[in-house]
Design an enzyme around this catalytic site. Structure first.
Site, PDB file in Angstrom:
ATOM      1  N   TRP A  90       0.833  -1.211   0.000  1.00  0.00           N
ATOM      2  CA  TRP A  90       0.000   0.000   0.000  1.00  0.00           C
ATOM      3  C   TRP A  90       0.865   1.257   0.000  1.00  0.00           C
ATOM      4  O   TRP A  90       0.532   2.246  -0.649  1.00  0.00           O
ATOM      5  CB  TRP A  90      -0.989  -0.006   1.171  1.00  0.00           C
ATOM      6  CG  TRP A  90      -2.033  -1.065   0.984  1.00  0.00           C
ATOM      7  CD1 TRP A  90      -2.169  -2.218   1.701  1.00  0.00           C
ATOM      8  CD2 TRP A  90      -3.070  -1.102  -0.016  1.00  0.00           C
ATOM      9  NE1 TRP A  90      -3.221  -2.956   1.214  1.00  0.00           N
ATOM     10  CE2 TRP A  90      -3.795  -2.300   0.167  1.00  0.00           C
ATOM     11  CE3 TRP A  90      -3.457  -0.241  -1.043  1.00  0.00           C
ATOM     12  CZ2 TRP A  90      -4.877  -2.654  -0.639  1.00  0.00           C
ATOM     13  CZ3 TRP A  90      -4.538  -0.587  -1.845  1.00  0.00           C
ATOM     14  CH2 TRP A  90      -5.235  -1.778  -1.638  1.00  0.00           C
ATOM     15  N   ASP A 160      -1.389   6.411   6.684  1.00  0.00           N
ATOM     16  CA  ASP A 160      -2.497   5.587   6.204  1.00  0.00           C
ATOM     17  C   ASP A 160      -2.739   4.533   7.278  1.00  0.00           C
ATOM     18  O   ASP A 160      -1.941   3.622   7.457  1.00  0.00           O
ATOM     19  CB  ASP A 160      -2.099   4.935   4.869  1.00  0.00           C
ATOM     20  CG  ASP A 160      -3.129   3.915   4.387  1.00  0.00           C
ATOM     21  OD1 ASP A 160      -4.173   3.746   5.049  1.00  0.00           O
ATOM     22  OD2 ASP A 160      -2.869   3.300   3.332  1.00  0.00           O
ATOM     23  N   LYS A 184     -12.232  -1.804   7.525  1.00  0.00           N
ATOM     24  CA  LYS A 184     -11.588  -2.842   8.341  1.00  0.00           C
ATOM     25  C   LYS A 184     -12.151  -2.815   9.762  1.00  0.00           C
ATOM     26  O   LYS A 184     -12.732  -3.782  10.220  1.00  0.00           O
ATOM     27  CB  LYS A 184     -10.082  -2.615   8.408  1.00  0.00           C
ATOM     28  CG  LYS A 184      -9.180  -3.162   7.338  1.00  0.00           C
ATOM     29  CD  LYS A 184      -9.672  -3.235   5.973  1.00  0.00           C
ATOM     30  CE  LYS A 184      -8.596  -3.722   5.035  1.00  0.00           C
ATOM     31  NZ  LYS A 184      -8.670  -3.062   3.738  1.00  0.00           N
TER      32      LYS A 184
HETATM   33  C1  LIG Z   1      -3.367  -0.026   4.288  1.00  0.00           C
HETATM   34  C2  LIG Z   1      -4.365   0.171   3.190  1.00  0.00           C
HETATM   35  N1  LIG Z   1      -4.330   1.306   2.465  1.00  0.00           N
HETATM   36  C3  LIG Z   1      -5.200   1.537   1.464  1.00  0.00           C
HETATM   37  C4  LIG Z   1      -6.149   0.600   1.117  1.00  0.00           C
HETATM   38  C5  LIG Z   1      -7.103   0.907  -0.010  1.00  0.00           C
HETATM   39  O1  LIG Z   1      -8.283   1.269   0.580  1.00  0.00           O
HETATM   40  P1  LIG Z   1      -9.613   1.620  -0.246  1.00  0.00           P
HETATM   41  O2  LIG Z   1     -10.107   0.360  -0.826  1.00  0.00           O
HETATM   42  O3  LIG Z   1     -10.495   2.205   0.843  1.00  0.00           O
HETATM   43  O4  LIG Z   1      -9.254   2.645  -1.269  1.00  0.00           O
HETATM   44  C6  LIG Z   1      -6.236  -0.595   1.846  1.00  0.00           C
HETATM   45  C7  LIG Z   1      -7.260  -1.602   1.491  1.00  0.00           C
HETATM   46  O5  LIG Z   1      -7.226  -2.727   1.891  1.00  0.00           O
HETATM   47  C8  LIG Z   1      -5.320  -0.809   2.897  1.00  0.00           C
HETATM   48  O6  LIG Z   1      -5.365  -1.944   3.606  1.00  0.00           O
END
Ligand SMILES: Cc1ncc(COP(=O)(O)O)c(C=O)c1O
Length: 348
Positions: A90, A160, A184
């Site tokens: 991520w 994040d 989550k």
């Molecule tokens: C740490 C992290 N960042 C970003 C995301 C992406 O999130 P979204 O689907 O809300 O854009 C996720 C999705 O699992 C994630 O676990």
């Protein structure tokens, strides 16, 4: 998972909120009833996370993925640079987006080691003139988590926290901006939480599209346009559920105990190999390998047949991943440990 008592309350009140005669999905987002819901959600988060007064709490849309772009759009420019500490998949995505708006340097890139740990402080190559430093507090795919904040001096720390927010207390005052998709630990997908320190708002770049400017949402208290009313309603109920459990300290104790069951089972044998280094192990996403990919496939298939579903690691890294978010019950971890022992006896 969403806590069962939350789902039950939502089910009970689906057709009509008490005393309202309509579903939360039918009332106006400018009604008194919804005002109480969104204010309740904000107050719940402020209490649980001890968010200081000089931070705004926003409920946006577009997921954490939109924040990968919004953060650099608001704070980065072609003549400035930001630092990214990349500890997993991520973080890689976040830095790639930032590079479209200015210089985004990797203050550390843990890809070479296969994303098995967070860097030590002395491994960070931080630029004191960076406009912010970005971390992913928990890398969901690799199962690698920061246990404490890196020291970034006076540069605003941006995190994040999509996959570990509300899993334990955090010192919000150490951050300039925190963002997290709700799906989550907070509720359904479609709501993105942003917590932003007031002093960053005047630094937002001019001439941004209205919807992409943090100031728009701060000034309008997340009601510039129609927010995800259903998602915010559930988030409010999840906050109440967490408060009843003893807040984030109580949640942390439960989460630590659940994770320990799995990590102890992994460490008890050479058959299972934990992916993350012990100091960086995630409390939310436990990742490990078996002696071969064939055995991993068999492990997942047999686990699914026993009702232990969703254990296949992310397609980009393989292996096994048990995601044990706040509402996942301890009994589920116990059942998995029993299955792991059985599987090793039959295949070890
Ligand atoms: C740490 C992290 N960042 C970003 C995301 C992406 O999130 P979204 O689907 O809300 O854009 C996720 C999705 O699992 C994630 O676990």
């Amino acid at each position: 998972m969403i806590p069962v008592p939350v789902l039950e309350e939502a089910q009970r009140d689906m057709l009509s909120l008490p005393g309202v005669g309509m579903s939360v999905m039918e009332i106006s987002h400018r009604s008194k009833t919804f005002d109480e819901i969104i204010q309740g959600a904000e107050a719940g988060l402020r209490e649980l996370l001890s968010i200081p007064k000089d931070y705004a709490v926003l409920f946006l849309q577009g997921g954490a993925s939109l924040q990968f772009s919004m953060v650099p759009m608001n704070f980065l420019s072609l003549d400035a640079s930001a630092d990214y500490i990349v500890t997993g998949s991520w973080g890689q995505k976040a830095v790639k987006e930032a590079q479209k708006f200015g210089t985004a340097d990797m203050a550390a890139n843990m890809a070479d080691g296969g994303f098995t740990r967070v860097p030590n402080q002395d491994e960070l190559q931080l630029n004191p003139r960076a406009v912010y430093v970005h971390i992913t507090s928990n890398e969901t795919i690799e199962g690698v988590e920061f246990k404490t904040e890196p020291d970034v001096g006076n540069v605003p720390l941006v995190a994040d926290m999509s996959s570990n927010i509300l899993s334990r207390p955090i010192p919000v005052e150490k951050y300039g901006l925190i963002y997290a998709g709700a799906q989550k630990n907070m509720g359904p997908s479609g709501v993105t939480l942003v917590i932003i320190r007031d002093d960053l708002l005047p630094r937002v770049r001019a001439e941004l599209a209205t919807m992409l400017d943090y100031n728009t949402h701060v000034k309008n208290k997340s009601l510039y346009n129609t927010p995800n009313t259903w998602g915010i309603y559930i988030l409010n109920l999840v906050c109440k559920w967490l408060k009843n459990k003893g807040g984030l300290k109580g949640m942390q104790q439960e989460n630590e105990a659940k994770a320990k069951l799995l990590y102890d089972a992994i460490d008890a044998t050479d058959f299972y190999r934990g992916h993350a280094d012990p100091d960086s192990r995630s409390m939310m996403n436990v990742t490990w390998r078996l002696p071969s990919e064939d055995l991993e496939k068999k492990f997942c298939a047999e686990a699914t047949a026993k009702g232990l579903d969703g254990l296949k690691g992310h397609r980009s890294v393989g292996g096994i991943r048990a995601s044990i978010y706040n509402a996942f019950p301890r009994e589920g971890c116990e059942a998995l440990v029993e299955f792991m022992k059985d599987f090793e006896r039959g295949n070890g």
